[in-house]
Design an enzyme around this catalytic site. Structure first.
Site, PDB file in Angstrom:
ATOM      1  N   SER A  96      -0.134  10.917  10.437  1.00  0.00           N
ATOM      2  CA  SER A  96       0.857  10.231   9.605  1.00  0.00           C
ATOM      3  C   SER A  96       2.093  11.047   9.279  1.00  0.00           C
ATOM      4  CB  SER A  96       0.198   9.761   8.301  1.00  0.00           C
ATOM      5  OG  SER A  96      -0.641   8.662   8.541  1.00  0.00           O
ATOM      6  N   LYS A  99       5.394   9.410   9.979  1.00  0.00           N
ATOM      7  CA  LYS A  99       6.104   8.517   9.063  1.00  0.00           C
ATOM      8  C   LYS A  99       7.411   9.119   8.561  1.00  0.00           C
ATOM      9  CE  LYS A  99       2.039   5.930   7.466  1.00  0.00           C
ATOM     10  NZ  LYS A  99       0.964   6.566   8.215  1.00  0.00           N
ATOM     11  N   SER A 279       1.524   6.546   2.352  1.00  0.00           N
ATOM     12  CA  SER A 279       1.169   6.590   3.777  1.00  0.00           C
ATOM     13  C   SER A 279       0.741   5.216   4.292  1.00  0.00           C
ATOM     14  CB  SER A 279       0.069   7.619   4.027  1.00  0.00           C
ATOM     15  OG  SER A 279       0.035   8.000   5.388  1.00  0.00           O
TER      16      SER A 279
END
Length: 450
Positions: A96, A99, A279
């Site tokens: 993640s 992101k 997230s």
């Protein structure tokens, strides 16, 4: 293991060459920031000596790394100088931390004030209306005044009230049709594990959905369905009357159709904050798709690579070596060098290229978001709580963190550290310890390479 040849930009090498300089620097940090041994508010000579030995331990932690393969890049915020690096230029999976890339691209391509619009227009028959998906995963089926996972989300009941008012005096709505052509291609990426749906990590990526297609709009990790469009259209139809039929095959927006209602999402700057702190995979994927649409590279997963890299040109960080197959980092097929993430993070924390909202969305060590979970920044890293901010990344066989430290001795450190090839949650502790060591070093670490 890391030796001096494998990462010459190291702290220990400097310590060996300039031990007295580091002792003086460590003493200065103790006097100005209160780091290391303090007795009754006074720093003793013995404490200064101990701090000089323990302050800049990032090199040693990297050299004795045991959590899978280490990928590491750390740099001075003020100068961009490399502090410590290992496999920094090798593209690897991101989890993640991707992101941060998607959030930056969204701000560049769409702008911080952009909002996603969901509309209802007249259909081709008197009793039909068309619900036009605008790619807003935050649209909520909860009653107005009730907040789900997404702060500031628009509500279906608001849209229904507008439609009812606009159609006053006409025959009741008999059918709700949908237009979902803003996105195309498969709604699910084959390299995503099916468990990501059942565990509530991500939904099918469609231009029309409600509450990120969660079973429970108030639970961030509620299970997702395989019929996001149907869920949204059915919830909307129920607000228009008890016998309204739903058709889920996308239809064109009729030429000359009259707009009956409109609702808009929170601005992209707010969505970026939610995306990073919590997230949110679905929000990341939708933003990546909007970037591709805005950049004219397509409307499917296959357009993300070109769309995102095109949007990021304005940051001034070269995108060479990036392989982007999604926007969330959920796929193990993504490949990004840690050096790229660190350089992008430096742009973020200096608030260049309009990326201040990315900085604002970073989680705080031991306190907020994903850095406030799983006992992060405990034990030997506890003193760094509140002094490191960043974005975590986790896959079946990797853990990662890209972030920035608070200022020590006149500088901050931006860094990215990945533990690849391990499923052991203890890797989080090693990552936290390394980040804490970089914070303690601060400007001393940055000064080593000037």
């Amino acid at each position: 293991m890391i030796d001096e040849q494998s990462h010459p930009h190291g702290i220990r090498a400097f310590v060996r060459r300039y031990p007295r300089t580091l002792v003086l620097g460590a003493a200065l940090v103790l006097l100005t920031a209160g780091i290391a041994t303090v007795t009754s508010g006074m720093v003793t000579g013995q404490g200064r000596a101990a701090a000089a030995e323990q302050l800049c331990t990032a090199d040693d932690l990297a050299a004795h790394w045991s959590a899978g393969q280490l990928f590491l890049d750390a740099r001075s915020v003020s100068t961009g100088t490399t502090v410590i690096a290992h496999r920094a230029g090798e593209p690897t999976q991101t989890g993640s931390t991707m992101k941060v890339v998607t959030a930056a691209a969204a701000l560049e391509a769409l702008g911080p004030d952009h909002r996603f619009t969901t509309t209802v227009v007249t259909g081709t028959t008197p009793g039909a209306v068309v619900l036009v998906g605008g790619g807003d995963p935050t649209l909520s089926r909860l009653p107005s005044g009730e907040e789900g996972v997404y702060p500031g989300a628009p509500h279906l009941d608001d849209l229904a009230r507008q439609v009812t008012a606009a159609r006053s005096g006409q025959q009741p709505v008999r059918v709700v049709q949908v237009h979902t052509d803003l996105f195309d291609g498969p709604a699910w990426l084959p390299s995503w594990p099916e468990s990501a749906r059942t565990s509530g990590s991500v939904s099918n990526i469609t231009a029309l959905m409600v509450d990120g297609d969660r079973d429970d709009p108030t639970d961030a990790y509620s299970r997702r369905s395989t019929a996001a469009v149907s869920r949204a259209a059915t919830a909307f139809a129920a607000l228009l009357g008890p016998d309204v039929r739903v058709e889920t095959t996308s239809v064109p927006v009729p030429s000359g159709a009259r707009t009956l209602g409109t609702v808009r999402s929170a601005p992209v700057s707010d969505l970026v904050g939610t995306l990073l702190t919590h997230s949110d995979d679905t929000l990341a994927e939708v933003l990546a798709r909007h970037v591709a649409v805005a950049e004219g590279t397509g409307r499917s997963f296959a357009a993300i690579q070109a769309g995102t890299t095109k949007a990021l040109r304005s940051t001034g960080v070269a995108t060479t070596g990036l392989r982007l197959v999604d926007g969330s980092g959920l796929s193990s097929e993504n490949r990004v060098p840690v050096a790229y993430l660190t350089q992008l993070m430096r742009v973020v924390v200096e608030h260049r290229a309009g990326l201040a909202p990315v900085d604002a969305g970073l989680a705080v060590a031991g306190e907020t978001g994903t850095l406030g979970e799983h006992g992060r920044f405990g034990g030997a890293a506890r003193d760094a709580r509140g002094h490191v901010r960043g974005k975590t990344g986790t896959l079946d066989a990797m853990y990662g963190l890209t972030g920035v430290t608070d200022e020590v001795a006149g500088d901050r450190i931006v860094f990215t550290v990945f533990a690849e090839g391990t499923a052991d949650p203890a890797a989080r502790g090693e990552i936290d310890a390394l980040a804490a060591a970089l914070w303690r070093c601060g400007g001393h670490a940055a000064a080593l390479r000037r």
